[in-house]
Structures are given as C-alpha cells and as structure tokens.
Motif scaffolding. Structure first.
Motif, PDB file in Angstrom:
ATOM      1  N   UNK A 107       0.833  -1.206   0.000  1.00  0.00           N
ATOM      2  CA  UNK A 107       0.000   0.000   0.000  1.00  0.00           C
ATOM      3  C   UNK A 107       0.867   1.256   0.000  1.00  0.00           C
ATOM      4  N   UNK A 108       1.963   1.203   0.723  1.00  0.00           N
ATOM      5  CA  UNK A 108       2.885   2.335   0.757  1.00  0.00           C
ATOM      6  C   UNK A 108       3.502   2.570  -0.623  1.00  0.00           C
ATOM      7  N   UNK A 109       3.966   1.495  -1.261  1.00  0.00           N
ATOM      8  CA  UNK A 109       4.549   1.612  -2.603  1.00  0.00           C
ATOM      9  C   UNK A 109       3.535   2.112  -3.625  1.00  0.00           C
ATOM     10  N   UNK A 110       2.296   1.647  -3.488  1.00  0.00           N
ATOM     11  CA  UNK A 110       1.241   2.039  -4.427  1.00  0.00           C
ATOM     12  C   UNK A 110       0.671   3.413  -4.102  1.00  0.00           C
ATOM     13  N   UNK A 111       1.184   4.019  -3.016  1.00  0.00           N
ATOM     14  CA  UNK A 111       0.770   5.362  -2.587  1.00  0.00           C
ATOM     15  C   UNK A 111      -0.727   5.444  -2.293  1.00  0.00           C
ATOM     16  N   UNK A 112      -1.233   4.426  -1.581  1.00  0.00           N
ATOM     17  CA  UNK A 112      -2.632   4.400  -1.153  1.00  0.00           C
ATOM     18  C   UNK A 112      -2.761   5.317   0.055  1.00  0.00           C
ATOM     19  N   UNK A 113      -3.716   6.222  -0.001  1.00  0.00           N
ATOM     20  CA  UNK A 113      -3.972   7.134   1.104  1.00  0.00           C
ATOM     21  C   UNK A 113      -4.278   6.330   2.374  1.00  0.00           C
ATOM     22  N   UNK A 114      -3.763   6.800   3.496  1.00  0.00           N
ATOM     23  CA  UNK A 114      -3.971   6.117   4.790  1.00  0.00           C
ATOM     24  C   UNK A 114      -5.446   5.836   5.060  1.00  0.00           C
ATOM     25  N   UNK A 115      -6.303   6.792   4.724  1.00  0.00           N
ATOM     26  CA  UNK A 115      -7.739   6.659   4.987  1.00  0.00           C
ATOM     27  C   UNK A 115      -8.408   5.604   4.112  1.00  0.00           C
ATOM     28  N   UNK A 116      -7.779   5.233   3.007  1.00  0.00           N
ATOM     29  CA  UNK A 116      -8.375   4.264   2.085  1.00  0.00           C
ATOM     30  C   UNK A 116      -7.766   2.873   2.198  1.00  0.00           C
ATOM     31  N   UNK A 117      -6.784   2.722   3.030  1.00  0.00           N
ATOM     32  CA  UNK A 117      -6.086   1.429   3.098  1.00  0.00           C
ATOM     33  C   UNK A 117      -6.984   0.297   3.579  1.00  0.00           C
ATOM     34  N   UNK A 118      -7.855   0.557   4.520  1.00  0.00           N
ATOM     35  CA  UNK A 118      -8.784  -0.486   4.982  1.00  0.00           C
ATOM     36  C   UNK A 118      -9.652  -0.995   3.839  1.00  0.00           C
ATOM     37  N   UNK A 119     -10.167  -0.072   3.026  1.00  0.00           N
ATOM     38  CA  UNK A 119     -10.981  -0.461   1.869  1.00  0.00           C
ATOM     39  C   UNK A 119     -10.140  -1.234   0.849  1.00  0.00           C
ATOM     40  N   UNK A 120      -8.889  -0.799   0.666  1.00  0.00           N
ATOM     41  CA  UNK A 120      -7.978  -1.464  -0.250  1.00  0.00           C
ATOM     42  C   UNK A 120      -7.705  -2.893   0.212  1.00  0.00           C
ATOM     43  N   UNK A 121      -7.392  -3.054   1.479  1.00  0.00           N
ATOM     44  CA  UNK A 121      -7.120  -4.387   2.025  1.00  0.00           C
ATOM     45  C   UNK A 121      -8.344  -5.290   1.886  1.00  0.00           C
ATOM     46  N   UNK A 122      -9.519  -4.740   2.185  1.00  0.00           N
ATOM     47  CA  UNK A 122     -10.750  -5.537   2.094  1.00  0.00           C
ATOM     48  C   UNK A 122     -11.048  -5.944   0.651  1.00  0.00           C
ATOM     49  N   UNK A 123     -10.841  -5.024  -0.283  1.00  0.00           N
ATOM     50  CA  UNK A 123     -11.093  -5.338  -1.699  1.00  0.00           C
ATOM     51  C   UNK A 123     -10.164  -6.442  -2.176  1.00  0.00           C
ATOM     52  N   UNK A 124      -8.899  -6.380  -1.777  1.00  0.00           N
ATOM     53  CA  UNK A 124      -7.960  -7.424  -2.180  1.00  0.00           C
ATOM     54  C   UNK A 124      -8.327  -8.752  -1.523  1.00  0.00           C
ATOM     55  N   UNK A 125      -8.705  -8.717  -0.241  1.00  0.00           N
ATOM     56  CA  UNK A 125      -9.064  -9.951   0.463  1.00  0.00           C
ATOM     57  C   UNK A 125     -10.288 -10.608  -0.186  1.00  0.00           C
ATOM     58  N   UNK A 126     -11.296  -9.809  -0.521  1.00  0.00           N
ATOM     59  CA  UNK A 126     -12.516 -10.363  -1.142  1.00  0.00           C
ATOM     60  C   UNK A 126     -12.247 -10.943  -2.532  1.00  0.00           C
ATOM     61  N   UNK A 127     -11.213 -10.468  -3.177  1.00  0.00           N
ATOM     62  CA  UNK A 127     -10.904 -10.904  -4.539  1.00  0.00           C
ATOM     63  C   UNK A 127      -9.618 -11.727  -4.613  1.00  0.00           C
ATOM     64  N   UNK A 128      -9.277 -12.370  -3.517  1.00  0.00           N
ATOM     65  CA  UNK A 128      -8.048 -13.150  -3.446  1.00  0.00           C
ATOM     66  C   UNK A 128      -7.952 -14.170  -4.588  1.00  0.00           C
ATOM     67  N   UNK A 129      -9.054 -14.856  -4.882  1.00  0.00           N
ATOM     68  CA  UNK A 129      -9.030 -15.901  -5.918  1.00  0.00           C
ATOM     69  C   UNK A 129      -8.752 -15.349  -7.311  1.00  0.00           C
ATOM     70  N   UNK A 130      -9.091 -14.101  -7.563  1.00  0.00           N
ATOM     71  CA  UNK A 130      -8.775 -13.472  -8.843  1.00  0.00           C
ATOM     72  C   UNK A 130      -7.309 -13.026  -8.889  1.00  0.00           C
ATOM     73  N   UNK A 131      -6.798 -12.585  -7.761  1.00  0.00           N
ATOM     74  CA  UNK A 131      -5.414 -12.103  -7.694  1.00  0.00           C
ATOM     75  C   UNK A 131      -4.440 -13.275  -7.758  1.00  0.00           C
ATOM     76  N   UNK A 132      -4.737 -14.326  -7.010  1.00  0.00           N
ATOM     77  CA  UNK A 132      -3.904 -15.534  -6.976  1.00  0.00           C
ATOM     78  C   UNK A 132      -4.759 -16.726  -7.438  1.00  0.00           C
TER      79      UNK A 132
END
Length: 153
Positions: A107-132
C-alpha cells in the motif's frame, strides 16, 4: 528543373536558422542531444528523424536517459512488479488475512492514502481468488489484478 530543386534546397539550409523553433518539437533522444546546438527546421527534422528511427527515444523514456524523463507511473509499476515478485508468498498470506506487514508495504509503494487502506485491504481480500488464481501465477499478473482494484477505490 535541377536548378529549381538546388535553389530550394540551398534556400532551406540558408533560411533554416531564421526559423528556429522550440526544441520541444523534437522530443528527447540521441538526435536531440546530437543536434542540441543547432537551430532551425532542418536540424529539428534531422533530430526528430534520428530519435524516431533508431529506437533510442523509447529507450530514453523507459530508462530516464538521453535527456528523457522516466514517467512516474512506469517507475511505480516497476517498483510494484519487483516488490511483488520478491514477496509473492508473504503477500498472498497477508491478502488472505486482509492485513499484514507485506500488505502495508505494498500500500505504501502504491501510494494508497492512509484513509483508504482499509478499503484497499478488504477489496484485495474479497478478490483473493482473482489475484492468486493458482500457484503458478506470475508476479506481473498479480500486480495487474491489484492495480485493477486500485482504480475502483
């Protein structure tokens, strides 16, 4: 006919310095560097031709050399590709959990705003099967999927 052609050609070389145009016309590259002290349309055409036909402008842009600047997005993508390739397993575990040090570094490398990181983490977790999708997924494919989710946040 030859005299007319010769007169036009000589006229271009003599008049070229009078038509000096902004160097931004030719872009960056080896031609621009070789002809930087020259002025006029003829020299700019020669610089642009050298830049375009030898492939050096593409190299200059992607490497940040030959008077070119490396695009920020390209540099960021290279960093993300390298980071994910080096941390594939740890990142998979963190994405599956929705938290973790590797995910935070991503998230730091991708420059995700601190306030949006929770949403970012949740979106990645919900879509784990698409990512991996399987154990043979390449790091660049993982980054492609992740950057797709970045656009949605």
């Amino acid at each position: 006919m030859k005299r007319i052609f010769s007169a036009v050609l000589i006229g271009l070389f003599v008049a070229a310095p009078a038509f000096a145009v902004n160097r931004d016309n030719v872009g960056c590259g080896l031609g621009s560097m070789m002809m930087q002290e020259k002025g006029g349309v003829v020299w700019e055409v020669m610089a642009a031709t050298t830049n375009g036909t030898s492939g050096n402008q593409t190299f200059g842009i992607s490497s940040g050399t030959l008077g070119c600047e490396k695009p920020a997005n390209l540099a960021k993508r290279e960093q993300l590709d390298r980071f994910v390739a080096d941390n594939m397993d740890a990142l998979a575990v963190d994405i599956a959990m929705g938290e973790g040090e590797t995910l935070g570094a991503l998230a730091e490398l991708a420059e995700i705003d601190e306030n949006l990181r929770g949403d970012f983490y949740a979106a990645l977790q919900m879509n784990f099967d698409q990512i991996y999708p399987d154990g043979s997924v390449a790091g660049t494919q993982v980054v492609d999927q992740i950057t797709g989710f970045l656009a949605q946040i």
